[in-house]
Design a protein around this motif. Sequence first.
Motif, PDB file in Angstrom:
ATOM      1  N   UNK A 121     -10.739 -10.418   5.540  1.00 15.80           N
ATOM      2  CA  UNK A 121      -9.960  -9.362   5.815  1.00 15.80           C
ATOM      3  C   UNK A 121      -8.925  -8.788   4.881  1.00 15.80           C
ATOM      4  N   UNK A 122      -8.179  -9.606   4.488  1.00 18.71           N
ATOM      5  CA  UNK A 122      -7.162  -9.166   3.666  1.00 18.71           C
ATOM      6  C   UNK A 122      -7.799  -8.627   2.027  1.00 18.71           C
ATOM      7  N   UNK A 123      -8.946  -9.130   1.875  1.00 19.32           N
ATOM      8  CA  UNK A 123      -9.645  -8.613   0.725  1.00 19.32           C
ATOM      9  C   UNK A 123      -9.954  -7.029   0.839  1.00 19.32           C
ATOM     10  N   UNK A 124     -10.416  -6.907   2.130  1.00 21.84           N
ATOM     11  CA  UNK A 124     -11.255  -5.643   2.418  1.00 21.84           C
ATOM     12  C   UNK A 124      -9.755  -4.569   2.701  1.00 21.84           C
ATOM     13  N   UNK A 125      -8.536  -4.990   3.098  1.00 24.86           N
ATOM     14  CA  UNK A 125      -7.522  -4.299   3.144  1.00 24.86           C
ATOM     15  C   UNK A 125      -6.789  -4.010   1.474  1.00 24.86           C
ATOM     16  N   UNK A 126      -6.774  -5.118   0.900  1.00 24.57           N
ATOM     17  CA  UNK A 126      -6.504  -4.967  -0.517  1.00 24.57           C
ATOM     18  C   UNK A 126      -7.579  -3.894  -1.300  1.00 24.57           C
ATOM     19  N   UNK A 127      -8.960  -3.876  -1.095  1.00 25.40           N
ATOM     20  CA  UNK A 127      -9.654  -2.895  -1.770  1.00 25.40           C
ATOM     21  C   UNK A 127      -9.340  -1.487  -1.029  1.00 25.40           C
ATOM     22  N   UNK A 128      -9.144  -1.386   0.049  1.00 20.61           N
ATOM     23  CA  UNK A 128      -8.730   0.016   0.612  1.00 20.61           C
ATOM     24  C   UNK A 128      -7.577   0.555   0.041  1.00 20.61           C
ATOM     25  N   UNK A 129      -6.545  -0.252  -0.037  1.00 18.35           N
ATOM     26  CA  UNK A 129      -5.285   0.247  -0.798  1.00 18.35           C
ATOM     27  C   UNK A 129      -5.292   0.400  -2.106  1.00 18.35           C
ATOM     28  N   UNK A 130      -6.279  -0.190  -2.903  1.00 15.98           N
ATOM     29  CA  UNK A 130      -6.198  -0.099  -4.452  1.00 15.98           C
ATOM     30  C   UNK A 130      -7.248   1.101  -4.758  1.00 15.98           C
ATOM     31  N   UNK A 131      -7.727   1.475  -3.723  1.00 21.16           N
ATOM     32  CA  UNK A 131      -8.544   2.805  -3.909  1.00 21.16           C
ATOM     33  C   UNK A 131      -7.810   3.962  -3.790  1.00 21.16           C
ATOM     34  N   UNK A 132      -6.633   3.892  -3.400  1.00 20.81           N
ATOM     35  CA  UNK A 132      -5.483   5.158  -2.987  1.00 20.81           C
ATOM     36  C   UNK A 132      -5.092   5.536  -4.721  1.00 20.81           C
ATOM     37  N   UNK A 133      -5.128   6.664  -4.973  1.00 19.55           N
ATOM     38  CA  UNK A 133      -4.506   7.275  -6.201  1.00 19.55           C
ATOM     39  C   UNK A 133      -3.089   6.481  -6.524  1.00 19.55           C
ATOM     40  N   UNK A 134      -2.817   6.344  -7.625  1.00 19.15           N
ATOM     41  CA  UNK A 134      -1.619   5.775  -8.123  1.00 19.15           C
ATOM     42  C   UNK A 134      -1.229   4.516  -7.815  1.00 19.15           C
ATOM     43  N   UNK A 135      -2.053   3.749  -6.840  1.00 22.66           N
ATOM     44  CA  UNK A 135      -1.794   2.314  -6.614  1.00 22.66           C
ATOM     45  C   UNK A 135      -1.931   1.535  -7.646  1.00 22.66           C
ATOM     46  N   UNK A 136      -0.987   0.574  -7.790  1.00 28.00           N
ATOM     47  CA  UNK A 136      -0.969  -0.456  -8.798  1.00 28.00           C
ATOM     48  C   UNK A 136      -1.101  -1.832  -8.266  1.00 28.00           C
ATOM     49  N   UNK A 137      -0.582  -2.033  -7.090  1.00 25.87           N
ATOM     50  CA  UNK A 137      -0.492  -3.560  -6.418  1.00 25.87           C
ATOM     51  C   UNK A 137      -0.735  -3.661  -4.967  1.00 25.87           C
ATOM     52  N   UNK A 138      -1.026  -4.899  -4.372  1.00 29.75           N
ATOM     53  CA  UNK A 138      -1.353  -4.967  -2.975  1.00 29.75           C
ATOM     54  C   UNK A 138      -0.908  -6.393  -2.638  1.00 29.75           C
ATOM     55  N   UNK A 139      -0.114  -6.779  -1.815  1.00 27.04           N
ATOM     56  CA  UNK A 139       0.084  -8.066  -1.274  1.00 27.04           C
ATOM     57  C   UNK A 139       0.186  -8.016   0.359  1.00 27.04           C
ATOM     58  N   UNK A 140      -0.047  -9.344   0.878  1.00 22.64           N
ATOM     59  CA  UNK A 140       0.013  -9.175   2.348  1.00 22.64           C
ATOM     60  C   UNK A 140       0.754 -10.587   2.706  1.00 22.64           C
ATOM     61  N   UNK A 141       1.611 -10.566   3.611  1.00 19.61           N
ATOM     62  CA  UNK A 141       2.317 -11.706   4.357  1.00 19.61           C
ATOM     63  C   UNK A 141       3.612 -11.691   3.360  1.00 19.61           C
ATOM     64  N   UNK A 142       3.759 -12.837   3.074  1.00 16.60           N
ATOM     65  CA  UNK A 142       4.718 -13.197   1.879  1.00 16.60           C
ATOM     66  C   UNK A 142       4.188 -12.722   0.453  1.00 16.60           C
ATOM     67  N   UNK A 143       3.015 -12.612   0.364  1.00 15.25           N
ATOM     68  CA  UNK A 143       2.538 -12.250  -0.980  1.00 15.25           C
ATOM     69  C   UNK A 143       3.065 -12.988  -2.253  1.00 15.25           C
ATOM     70  N   UNK A 144       3.625 -12.196  -3.110  1.00 18.14           N
ATOM     71  CA  UNK A 144       4.143 -12.680  -4.486  1.00 18.14           C
ATOM     72  C   UNK A 144       5.416 -13.729  -4.247  1.00 18.14           C
TER      73      UNK A 144
END
Length: 355
Positions: free
Chosen positions: A227-250
């Motif tokens: 699920x988090x991979x799908x959300x990441x792919x969805x967000x990274x497909x948005x123009x100008x997006x350079x990064x995605x993390x979920x939960x406490x991420x990085x």
Amino acid sequence: MNTFGNNYRLTTFGESHGTAIGGIIDGCPAGIEADTAFIQSELNRRRPGQSALTTSRNEPDTVEFLSGLYEGRTTGTPIAFLVRNRDQHSKDYDAMRNLYRPSHADYTYQMKYGIRDPRGGGRSSARTTIAQCVGGAVAKLALQPEGITVRAYTSQVGRIRLDGTYRDYDLTLTETNAVRCPDARKAAEMEALIRRVKEQGDTVGGVITGVITGVPVGLGEPVFGKLHAALGAAMLGINAVKGFDYGDGFDAPLYLGSEHNDTFCNDHGRIATRTNYSGGIQGGISNGEDIYFRVAFKAVATLLREQQTVDRDGRETIINAKGRHDPCVLPRAVPLVEAMAAMTMLDYLLLMKSR
């Protein structure tokens, strides 16, 4: 690839200065209340010209549904829609027809396809995200009966950022200011920064935080459909997006395992976790807790000042961009982040229900 999703699918078409932007939604369940006023309100949240912080392009962005709705409900058949372009200034791009704008898709589109539409970026323009907002609005309506809610807000502009987590803020205040930040004091600072940057002919980026509540346990398809991979792919497909993390991420590397584990508890008969560093997803599957994530946006690439570049023949030259552009994409990107998250969640919910 112009189709998003597997069970709930959105296929989009159109260019920034073409006749219209549109799409076809396939796989939407029948009988969903098609609240067209709500769908239009979602488009209004991303439309240009809505405040001094956005581009001055004056588009009504009125959605026209062509099929798939009857007597206010979805029929289970393809939902076709159009949003017509009304305020194109294509002549603004005549001088850039043979130049490559820095950090845009001009060069890569030309190399890949051998042709490109230079008017406002054509298909690569963020204006095409109108279709995603329509698809996301319909998905939100389908998620409502399931008790699933998707929200997003601006949590950082430049170096101005909110402290704490989404739980520290009243997210119903997000729409009370132009920058879409739930903290009024920080919002004022963010707006002031965007205005200063705009006056300088420059741009600024930031971060949008998304929150999904009411998620059932079990959404996600390990190992390659997490699920988090799908959300990441969805967000990274948005123009100008350079990064995605979920939960406490990085921030996760800052903790020891003994500090970071989400221990289980019995919450009035429901198995829950005492903390939620996992961001509502464990092993690629939703665990019933809130899903929260961050999406990093770069500064808009079009600067209203001179920049070095090359022309189609490789000759170095100067580009002085014209046109109407956002000094910061964040305010108008909030509904788009929600839309992509909503479509992802509905896609995975329908998959689970098909089992």
